[in-house]
Design a protein around this motif. Structure first.
Motif, PDB file in Angstrom:
ATOM      1  N   SER A 168      23.487  26.106  27.314  1.00  0.00           N
ATOM      2  CA  SER A 168      24.738  26.687  27.052  1.00  0.00           C
ATOM      3  C   SER A 168      25.672  26.293  28.259  1.00  0.00           C
ATOM      4  CB  SER A 168      25.023  28.150  26.898  1.00  0.00           C
ATOM      5  OG  SER A 168      24.700  28.870  27.628  1.00  0.00           O
ATOM      6  N   ILE A 169      27.144  26.422  28.241  1.00  0.00           N
ATOM      7  CA  ILE A 169      27.990  26.059  29.147  1.00  0.00           C
ATOM      8  C   ILE A 169      29.117  26.908  29.055  1.00  0.00           C
ATOM      9  CG2 ILE A 169      29.135  24.241  27.590  1.00  0.00           C
ATOM     10  CD1 ILE A 169      29.864  22.777  30.235  1.00  0.00           C
ATOM     11  N   ALA A 170      29.423  27.399  30.331  1.00  0.00           N
ATOM     12  CA  ALA A 170      30.747  28.033  30.528  1.00  0.00           C
ATOM     13  C   ALA A 170      31.403  27.245  31.544  1.00  0.00           C
ATOM     14  CB  ALA A 170      30.525  29.420  31.059  1.00  0.00           C
ATOM     15  N   TYR A 171      33.073  26.974  30.936  1.00  0.00           N
ATOM     16  CA  TYR A 171      33.685  25.850  31.554  1.00  0.00           C
ATOM     17  C   TYR A 171      35.207  26.387  31.530  1.00  0.00           C
ATOM     18  CZ  TYR A 171      34.601  24.769  26.679  1.00  0.00           C
ATOM     19  OH  TYR A 171      34.883  24.504  25.246  1.00  0.00           O
ATOM     20  N   THR A 172      35.653  25.651  32.647  1.00  0.00           N
ATOM     21  CA  THR A 172      37.077  26.018  32.809  1.00  0.00           C
ATOM     22  C   THR A 172      37.855  25.070  33.491  1.00  0.00           C
ATOM     23  OG1 THR A 172      38.572  27.911  33.837  1.00  0.00           O
ATOM     24  CG2 THR A 172      36.668  27.032  35.151  1.00  0.00           C
ATOM     25  N   SER A 173      39.327  25.129  33.295  1.00  0.00           N
ATOM     26  CA  SER A 173      40.143  24.199  33.996  1.00  0.00           C
ATOM     27  C   SER A 173      40.938  24.969  34.956  1.00  0.00           C
ATOM     28  CB  SER A 173      41.075  23.588  33.120  1.00  0.00           C
ATOM     29  OG  SER A 173      41.865  24.465  32.354  1.00  0.00           O
ATOM     30  N   GLY A 174      40.676  26.324  35.301  1.00  0.00           N
ATOM     31  CA  GLY A 174      41.264  26.945  36.197  1.00  0.00           C
ATOM     32  C   GLY A 174      40.405  27.522  37.493  1.00  0.00           C
ATOM     33  N   ASP A 175      40.318  28.531  37.616  1.00  0.00           N
ATOM     34  CA  ASP A 175      39.677  28.976  39.002  1.00  0.00           C
ATOM     35  C   ASP A 175      38.091  28.977  38.843  1.00  0.00           C
ATOM     36  OD1 ASP A 175      38.797  29.937  41.449  1.00  0.00           O
ATOM     37  OD2 ASP A 175      39.959  31.779  41.168  1.00  0.00           O
ATOM     38  N   PRO A 176      37.322  28.173  39.494  1.00  0.00           N
ATOM     39  CA  PRO A 176      36.012  27.985  39.406  1.00  0.00           C
ATOM     40  C   PRO A 176      35.271  29.341  39.763  1.00  0.00           C
ATOM     41  CG  PRO A 176      36.748  26.485  40.743  1.00  0.00           C
ATOM     42  CD  PRO A 176      37.756  26.934  40.194  1.00  0.00           C
ATOM     43  N   VAL A 177      35.923  29.834  40.987  1.00  0.00           N
ATOM     44  CA  VAL A 177      35.096  31.057  41.562  1.00  0.00           C
ATOM     45  C   VAL A 177      35.436  32.118  40.671  1.00  0.00           C
ATOM     46  CG1 VAL A 177      35.519  32.519  43.434  1.00  0.00           C
ATOM     47  CG2 VAL A 177      35.905  30.156  43.731  1.00  0.00           C
ATOM     48  N   ALA A 178      36.496  32.354  39.865  1.00  0.00           N
ATOM     49  CA  ALA A 178      36.678  33.503  38.977  1.00  0.00           C
ATOM     50  C   ALA A 178      35.436  33.228  38.008  1.00  0.00           C
ATOM     51  CB  ALA A 178      38.003  33.569  38.144  1.00  0.00           C
ATOM     52  N   LEU A 179      35.156  32.160  37.515  1.00  0.00           N
ATOM     53  CA  LEU A 179      34.319  32.105  36.308  1.00  0.00           C
ATOM     54  C   LEU A 179      32.787  32.171  36.934  1.00  0.00           C
ATOM     55  CD1 LEU A 179      33.434  31.144  33.528  1.00  0.00           C
ATOM     56  CD2 LEU A 179      33.167  28.769  34.582  1.00  0.00           C
ATOM     57  N   ALA A 180      32.557  32.027  38.209  1.00  0.00           N
ATOM     58  CA  ALA A 180      31.285  32.231  38.641  1.00  0.00           C
ATOM     59  C   ALA A 180      31.068  33.700  38.994  1.00  0.00           C
ATOM     60  CB  ALA A 180      30.961  31.402  40.040  1.00  0.00           C
ATOM     61  N   LYS A 181      32.048  34.511  39.491  1.00  0.00           N
ATOM     62  CA  LYS A 181      32.042  35.695  39.693  1.00  0.00           C
ATOM     63  C   LYS A 181      31.910  36.590  38.622  1.00  0.00           C
ATOM     64  CE  LYS A 181      35.269  36.082  43.678  1.00  0.00           C
ATOM     65  NZ  LYS A 181      34.319  36.775  44.784  1.00  0.00           N
ATOM     66  N   ALA A 182      32.591  36.151  37.488  1.00  0.00           N
ATOM     67  CA  ALA A 182      32.635  36.774  36.168  1.00  0.00           C
ATOM     68  C   ALA A 182      30.990  36.768  35.716  1.00  0.00           C
ATOM     69  CB  ALA A 182      33.425  36.385  35.181  1.00  0.00           C
ATOM     70  N   LEU A 183      30.475  35.556  35.850  1.00  0.00           N
ATOM     71  CA  LEU A 183      29.324  35.207  35.281  1.00  0.00           C
ATOM     72  C   LEU A 183      28.200  36.094  36.119  1.00  0.00           C
ATOM     73  CD1 LEU A 183      29.154  31.581  33.915  1.00  0.00           C
ATOM     74  CD2 LEU A 183      28.982  33.710  32.587  1.00  0.00           C
ATOM     75  N   SER A 184      28.187  35.922  37.044  1.00  0.00           N
ATOM     76  CA  SER A 184      27.143  36.513  38.031  1.00  0.00           C
ATOM     77  C   SER A 184      27.080  37.933  38.057  1.00  0.00           C
ATOM     78  CB  SER A 184      27.531  36.072  39.516  1.00  0.00           C
ATOM     79  OG  SER A 184      27.562  34.807  39.841  1.00  0.00           O
ATOM     80  N   THR A 185      28.170  38.577  37.601  1.00  0.00           N
ATOM     81  CA  THR A 185      28.338  40.295  37.639  1.00  0.00           C
ATOM     82  C   THR A 185      27.558  40.465  36.189  1.00  0.00           C
ATOM     83  OG1 THR A 185      30.340  40.223  39.038  1.00  0.00           O
ATOM     84  CG2 THR A 185      29.674  41.924  37.278  1.00  0.00           C
ATOM     85  N   TRP A 186      27.826  39.673  35.177  1.00  0.00           N
ATOM     86  CA  TRP A 186      27.487  39.861  34.045  1.00  0.00           C
ATOM     87  C   TRP A 186      25.891  39.572  33.793  1.00  0.00           C
ATOM     88  CZ3 TRP A 186      24.534  37.581  29.550  1.00  0.00           C
ATOM     89  CH2 TRP A 186      24.839  38.188  28.429  1.00  0.00           C
TER      90      TRP A 186
END
Length: 210
Positions: free
Chosen positions: A81-99
């Motif tokens: 599966s893929i989580a992707y963004t055109s915005g802040d990659p750090v915000a995405l990584a933080k959110a997924l790591s916490t989850w």
């Protein structure tokens, strides 16, 4: 039920459209994911400014052709599966790591930022970095700090000067000086105006720090 060729083409086109503007992505895998967990994961990604999709490994490379995350979508195996963004990659990584800490059903495979493929360890490191908003906030503080300090000093000097003049007038040491009230009213006004002009000049001339 196997997908027809037309359905596959439609899925590739739809995913390609979604991925076209993506600049960062995190590829993961999952086992025994319940519907409730899936909904929660999608909400987490969405709140971080991203989108989430389960991938068909054979279709993903075609969908990613010409995008900045193309190199992360080739050679995938197993459930992906893929989580992707055109915005802040750090915000995405933080959110997924916490989850993921509370949901062991999901694990990372790899990540990609601006065309650079990241290992799982690098994805975890990305999650510890300051995000764009935090970096911008620190940068603005560094740029504005010298002007703010200068304005504070100028204001303090002006107030002190007004006090000295006021005391001198009261003691008749400035013969013919303006009345105390006039000095008291004029000094703060001049002080504020001068501080504003000099602070603006300092902000224009002072080199940015950091």
């Amino acid at each position: 039920m196997a997908l027809t060729k037309q359905k596959k083409q439609e899925k590739v086109a739809a995913l390609a459209g979604e991925l076209q503007g993506a600049t960062a992505a995190i590829i993961g895998t999952f086992t025994a994911m319940t519907a409730a967990k899936d909904v929660d994961l999608r909400k987490t990604v969405r709140n971080a400014g991203g989108k989430y999709q389960v991938l068909k490994n054979k279709l993903a490379p075609k969908a990613g052709e010409g995008t900045q995350i193309e190199s992360a979508l080739g050679g995938l195996k197993g459930v992906s599966s893929i989580a992707y963004t055109s915005g802040d990659p750090v915000a995405l990584a933080k959110a997924l790591s916490t989850w993921v800490k509370d949901n062991s059903q999901f694990t990372f495979k790899l990540g990609i930022v601006d065309g650079k493929v990241l290992s799982v360890a690098e994805v975890n490191q990305l999650a510890t970095m300051p995000g764009k908003e935090e970096l911008f906030s620190k940068l603005l503080f560094l740029i504005n700090a010298p002007a703010q300090r200068l304005a504070t000093v100028i204001n303090a000097t002006g107030r002190d000067l007004a006090v000295v003049i006021n005391q001198a007038v009261e003691q008749n040491k400035l013969g013919g000086a303006a009345p105390v009230a006039a000095v008291a009213e004029a000094a703060p006004a001049a002080d504020a105006e001068g501080a504003s002009e000099q602070a603006e000049a300092a902000a224009d001339e002072a080199p940015a720090e950091g």
